[in-house]
Design a protein around this motif. Structure first.
Motif, PDB file in Angstrom:
ATOM      1  N   ALA A   1       0.775  -1.298   0.005  1.00 42.77           N
ATOM      2  CA  ALA A   1       0.212   0.129  -0.299  1.00 42.77           C
ATOM      3  C   ALA A   1       0.943   1.234  -0.153  1.00 42.77           C
ATOM      4  N   ALA A   2       2.091   1.209   0.410  1.00 40.99           N
ATOM      5  CA  ALA A   2       2.897   2.403   0.643  1.00 40.99           C
ATOM      6  C   ALA A   2       3.843   2.612  -0.882  1.00 40.99           C
ATOM      7  N   GLN A   3       4.000   1.256  -1.522  1.00 44.52           N
ATOM      8  CA  GLN A   3       4.443   1.200  -2.434  1.00 44.52           C
ATOM      9  C   GLN A   3       3.793   2.084  -3.796  1.00 44.52           C
ATOM     10  N   SER A   4       2.019   1.235  -3.271  1.00 50.23           N
ATOM     11  CA  SER A   4       1.099   2.099  -4.298  1.00 50.23           C
ATOM     12  C   SER A   4       0.603   3.988  -4.112  1.00 50.23           C
ATOM     13  N   ARG A   5       0.893   4.281  -2.970  1.00 51.64           N
ATOM     14  CA  ARG A   5       0.588   5.486  -2.726  1.00 51.64           C
ATOM     15  C   ARG A   5       2.331   6.205  -3.210  1.00 51.64           C
ATOM     16  N   GLU A   6       3.218   5.654  -2.580  1.00 53.29           N
ATOM     17  CA  GLU A   6       4.516   6.454  -3.697  1.00 53.29           C
ATOM     18  C   GLU A   6       4.381   6.507  -5.093  1.00 53.29           C
ATOM     19  N   ALA A   7       3.995   5.861  -5.938  1.00 51.35           N
ATOM     20  CA  ALA A   7       3.985   5.371  -7.255  1.00 51.35           C
ATOM     21  C   ALA A   7       2.468   6.627  -7.522  1.00 51.35           C
ATOM     22  N   ALA A   8       1.490   6.776  -7.240  1.00 50.59           N
ATOM     23  CA  ALA A   8       0.699   7.279  -7.248  1.00 50.59           C
ATOM     24  C   ALA A   8       1.352   8.923  -7.335  1.00 50.59           C
ATOM     25  N   ALA A   9       1.523   8.723  -6.139  1.00 48.26           N
ATOM     26  CA  ALA A   9       1.914  10.350  -5.503  1.00 48.26           C
ATOM     27  C   ALA A   9       3.486  10.837  -7.095  1.00 48.26           C
ATOM     28  N   SER A  10       4.365   9.959  -7.355  1.00 50.68           N
ATOM     29  CA  SER A  10       5.045  10.383  -8.700  1.00 50.68           C
ATOM     30  C   SER A  10       3.993  10.515  -9.285  1.00 50.68           C
ATOM     31  N   ALA A  11       3.307  10.364  -9.688  1.00 49.03           N
ATOM     32  CA  ALA A  11       2.799  10.220 -11.670  1.00 49.03           C
ATOM     33  C   ALA A  11       1.573  11.821 -11.332  1.00 49.03           C
ATOM     34  N   ARG A  12       1.576  11.957  -9.847  1.00 47.58           N
ATOM     35  CA  ARG A  12       1.113  13.567  -9.776  1.00 47.58           C
ATOM     36  C   ARG A  12       1.870  14.352 -10.152  1.00 47.58           C
ATOM     37  N   ARG A  13       3.370  14.277  -9.652  1.00 52.65           N
ATOM     38  CA  ARG A  13       3.709  15.254 -10.113  1.00 52.65           C
ATOM     39  C   ARG A  13       4.325  14.724 -11.426  1.00 52.65           C
ATOM     40  N   LEU A  14       4.288  13.827 -11.507  1.00 51.12           N
ATOM     41  CA  LEU A  14       4.777  13.755 -13.722  1.00 51.12           C
ATOM     42  C   LEU A  14       3.300  14.492 -14.362  1.00 51.12           C
ATOM     43  N   ASP A  15       2.099  14.689 -14.466  1.00 44.92           N
ATOM     44  CA  ASP A  15       0.826  15.170 -14.483  1.00 44.92           C
ATOM     45  C   ASP A  15       0.886  17.039 -14.819  1.00 44.92           C
ATOM     46  N   ASP A  16       1.747  17.263 -13.623  1.00 46.15           N
ATOM     47  CA  ASP A  16       2.528  18.823 -13.341  1.00 46.15           C
ATOM     48  C   ASP A  16       3.572  18.866 -13.908  1.00 46.15           C
ATOM     49  N   ALA A  17       4.572  18.272 -13.997  1.00 50.73           N
ATOM     50  CA  ALA A  17       5.443  18.556 -14.714  1.00 50.73           C
ATOM     51  C   ALA A  17       5.324  18.212 -16.274  1.00 50.73           C
ATOM     52  N   TYR A  18       4.022  17.812 -16.790  1.00 50.81           N
ATOM     53  CA  TYR A  18       4.031  17.252 -18.327  1.00 50.81           C
ATOM     54  C   TYR A  18       2.974  18.265 -18.228  1.00 50.81           C
ATOM     55  N   ARG A  19       1.711  19.028 -17.601  1.00 57.71           N
ATOM     56  CA  ARG A  19       0.746  20.240 -18.230  1.00 57.71           C
ATOM     57  C   ARG A  19       2.047  21.514 -17.860  1.00 57.71           C
ATOM     58  N   THR A  20       3.314  21.493 -17.705  1.00 61.38           N
ATOM     59  CA  THR A  20       3.957  22.744 -17.270  1.00 61.38           C
ATOM     60  C   THR A  20       4.345  22.808 -19.110  1.00 61.38           C
TER      61      THR A  20
END
Length: 767
Positions: free
Chosen positions: A606-625
């Motif tokens: 579950a911790a690995q899932s949360r970490e992967a999800a957080a990385s995906a959100r940061r990627l989405d922000d960078a992608y939007r920029t």
């Protein structure tokens, strides 16, 4: 050939060229609108009102409000955005006029205002898409100091522009409410739904008729997806400030391609298909209903999202029932047998159910994105302006503060770009004053035109800006020489120049756009005066000074722009998602390990899932920029989106493995299961190892690894392990056998994503 036929052919060729280089004619629509309104306002202010100040602000105001922005949403939402932009223009004109006469105050005000305008873009796509237009509203008055008694004329000029912009966006070639990708995406959904129904029917009897229908439906699905990809690939990058709906549709393209690949990669039965779980057919029919409802929403985002949500719930229930059926009744109904052929037959029976599970997960992901796009489209104006996500529990202002606060760290791409732009414009104001450049507006214009792109290409764009200005000045000077004192010709040429200036950056190049814009300004400032070609050559020093400022500031604050941040975020997201998939497989096999007491702990995975999800959100922000940056893009939108969507696919494979075993309990077969474990772990290690290698490559440390091939010996080992390890004393396959096989299939899904990801990654590394 008659003159009429020749003219028709030329018009047809021009239309075809425009549609090829300007998909959906977005730039052409804005340019044509501006070419009508801007000369009319300039003529009104100069010839009727006799106010050069009004004329300048009316011209640049209409240029800004009609060409530099293109708001999305319903007509009412677009009109509200235009009105808000007009109010912001009035405020910024007042501030710029007041501070312009004192150097230190104008520099400080430019620093603060430019930073606020640029950084506010992180809150919503509406603000991000308006940043250049808002900066122009401040740059124009602050670069041209005048007594305060001229402020009313400036406001009247901008007010005329705003008053003309509102009916223009309503009546003159208004933007379509639907995104150009939504129609083709809806056709893919409907074709895929037809294929699912034909596939379910083919496995339920009347084989000869239904197999032919399946092939026809598969061909139609492939053709519809090819049309969607062609339209998507025709646009190398999107305009500034992608809305939530548009960004969701960009991701939807790859998800539909993924679904089409799952559906068309199907066995070509020449005999009666093997017996399968009836629940798998039910799941396919439920997925088809969801796709039809998604297509209805894609056709009209104003529709009710309730039926789609209801369909998703029905699909999830069907998938759960199929999983229970396949892991409980099916192993009993289908004996494994002793020979390899019998084992392969058993696995092929499970394959139909697994494919239903795989495509069910894909359809749920597609439906969630379509629902998000529709809800984002239906948001209220305050929610849209402040970037409140659909379904968020916080109030709009709270959502805006949270989003802005998340980007106040030094690693934020948006913070770097905002600092870069604000400091660049402030330095340009200071240098223009200290060097006594007479036309400081041109210095700021040069700075602004370059800083709107990423810093890695700032040097290239500076050269292109100067080259475009030189070419535009030469063309303008030659034109003035030819025209002489025939000022009427300038009025005729003005709308043509505006039209070309609006289309050229999107359809030709940055340099061509800069040249056309320079010619437009040459015409604008010589109408009603004795044409002077000498003055246009003096603009080059001003533009060059502004470009030089932007290069120095850009290299100091952000050496590579958002493209590097996307690479870094991609590397982190792939590394974390690969770790999550490894953890998911370990969690799965822990459920059928007879040597341990108690169920495996769920918290680590579950911790690995949360970490992967957080990385995906940061990627989405960078992608939007990255998408929001103007100027040349080092990577096509299609390749970048493939890499971003690959992270989604990898995480979905891990989520599926965890979901498969979450409520299974511990199995305690007496047989040793080391062979089955070894077969799955070997496959998982090779697949996740590839993704870790990809992460290193995106970080610039290693070459792109070769995708993992399908190894027949691994499948043979799994078949052997099913026969020897995962059967009970009567030779019947257990529920654990089904889950282990499906775990291996989920890992193989991650493997099948690799060739497309590798091809896109090579373009990234080689750029």
């Amino acid at each position: 050939m008659s003159l009429g036929a020749w003219s028709g052919q030329r018009a047809s060729a021009l239309s075809g060229w425009l549609r090829t280089h300007d998909p959906a004619l977005a730039a052409t629509r804005r340019a044509a609108r501006t070419a009508v309104v801007m000369p009319a306002l300039f003529a009104l202010c100069t010839q009727v009102l006799h106010s050069p100040t009004m004329a300048s602000f009316a011209a640049f105001g209409s240029f800004s409000m009609l060409l530099l922005v293109d708001f999305s949403g319903t007509l009412i939402q677009r009109l509200r955005a235009q009105f808000a932009l007009a109010v912001a223009w009035a405020v910024l004109i007042c501030v710029g006029t007041v501070v312009a006469r004192v150097t230190w105050l104008s520099v400080l005000a430019t620093l603060v205002v430019a930073f606020c305008v640029l950084f506010s873009g992180v809150v919503s796509s509406v603000l991000a898409g308006s940043s250049t237009a808002l900066l122009l509203a401040f740059v124009l008055p602050v670069a041209t100091p005048v007594p305060l008694d001229q402020l009313p004329d400036r406001l009247i000029g901008a007010g005329l522009a705003a008053a003309a912009a509102l009916p223009a966006v309503t009546l003159l070639w208004p933007r379509p409410a639907a995104d150009p990708l939504s129609g083709p995406a809806a056709r893919v959904c409907r074709a895929a739904a037809a294929l699912l129904r034909a596939d379910a029917s083919a496995t339920g009897g009347r084989r000869a008729f239904n197999i032919g229908a399946c092939q026809i439906a598969a061909d139609e699905t492939s053709a519809a997806n090819a049309d969607l990809r062609r339209m998507f690939d025709a646009t190398p990058y999107r305009p500034t400030g992608l809305s939530t709906s548009s960004r969701t549709l960009v991701r939807l393209v790859d998800e539909l391609t993924w679904l089409s690949a799952i559906l068309t990669d199907r066995p070509d039965y020449t005999e009666q298909p093997p017996a399968c779980d009836p629940a798998a057919r039910t799941a396919r029919l439920a997925a088809a209903d969801v796709l039809d409802r998604a297509a209805d929403l894609l056709t009209d985002f104003r529709g009710d999202v309730g039926p789609l949500r209801s369909g998703v719930r029905e699909l999830q229930s069907a998938l759960a029932a199929m999983e229970a059926s396949s892991t409980a009744r099916l192993p009993v109904d289908q004996p494994v047998g002793e020979s390899p052929d019998e084992v392969f037959t058993f696995i092929s029976t499970l394959d139909f159910s697994f494919r239903a599970l795989e495509l069910g997960f894909a359809v749920v992901q597609i439906a969630e994105n379509v629902s998000l796009a529709a809800q984002a489209f239906q948001r209220s104006w305050p929610d849209r302006l402040l970037g409140r996500e659909p379904g968020a529990l916080t109030k709009p202002l709270t959502s805006a503060r949270e989003r802005a606060g998340a980007h106040l760290g030094w690693n934020s791409v948006w913070l770097h770009n905002s600092l870069r732009g604000s400091v660049g414009l402030a330095i340009a104001i200071l240098l223009a004053d200290l060097t006594s450049v007479q036309h400081s507006f041109w210095v700021l214009l040069g700075t602004l035109s370059v800083l709107r792109s990423n810093a890695l290409n700032t040097g290239q764009n500076a050269m292109r800006a100067i080259l475009g200005t030189v070419l535009g000045s030469i063309i303008g000077a030659g034109m003035l020489q030819l025209i002489g004192h025939h000022g009427t010709v300038l009025w005729v040429l003005l709308p043509i120049a505006i039209l070309i200036a609006g289309i050229a950056p999107a359809a030709i190049s940055f340099t061509a756009g800069q040249a056309a814009f320079t010619v437009t300004l040459v015409i604008l400032f010589n109408i009603g005066q004795n044409p002077d070609w000498h003055i246009v050559l003096l603009r080059i020093q001003d533009i060059a000074l502004g470009c030089g400022v932007s290069v120095v500031v850009a290299l100091f604050f952000w050496p590579r722009g958002a493209a590097a941040a996307v690479d870094k975020a991609l590397a982190k997201a792939y590394a974390d998602s690969a770790r999550y998939l490894s953890g998911a497989v370990a969690y799965a096999l822990g459920h059928c390990d007879a040597g341990k007491a108690g169920l495996p702990a769920a918290e680590p995975v579950a911790a690995q899932s949360r970490e992967a999800a957080a990385s995906a959100r940061r990627l989405d922000d960078a992608y939007r920029t990255y998408l929001a940056e103007r100027g040349a893009k080092p990577l096509s939108l299609a390749d970048t989106t493939t890499l971003v969507t690959g992270v989604v696919g990898l995480r979905l494979a891990a989520d599926s493995v965890v979901s498969l075993w979450q409520n299974s309990g511990r199995t305690r077969p007496k047989a040793d299961q080391s062979a089955a474990h070894s077969a799955i772990l070997e496959a998982a290690d090779s697949v996740t190892g590839w993704y870790r290698g990809l992460a290193d490559s995106l970080g610039g440390r290693t070459p792109i690894p070769v995708p993992v091939p399908l190894l027949p010996e691994s499948a043979a080992r799994l078949v052997d392990s099913v026969r020897t390890d995962l059967v009970d004393r009567d030779g019947q396959a257990t529920a654990a056998a089904v889950r282990v096989i499906w775990t291996g299939d989920h890992v193989d899904v991650a493997r099948r994503l690799q060739p497309g990801i590798a091809a896109a990654a090579k373009e990234t590394v080689l750029r």
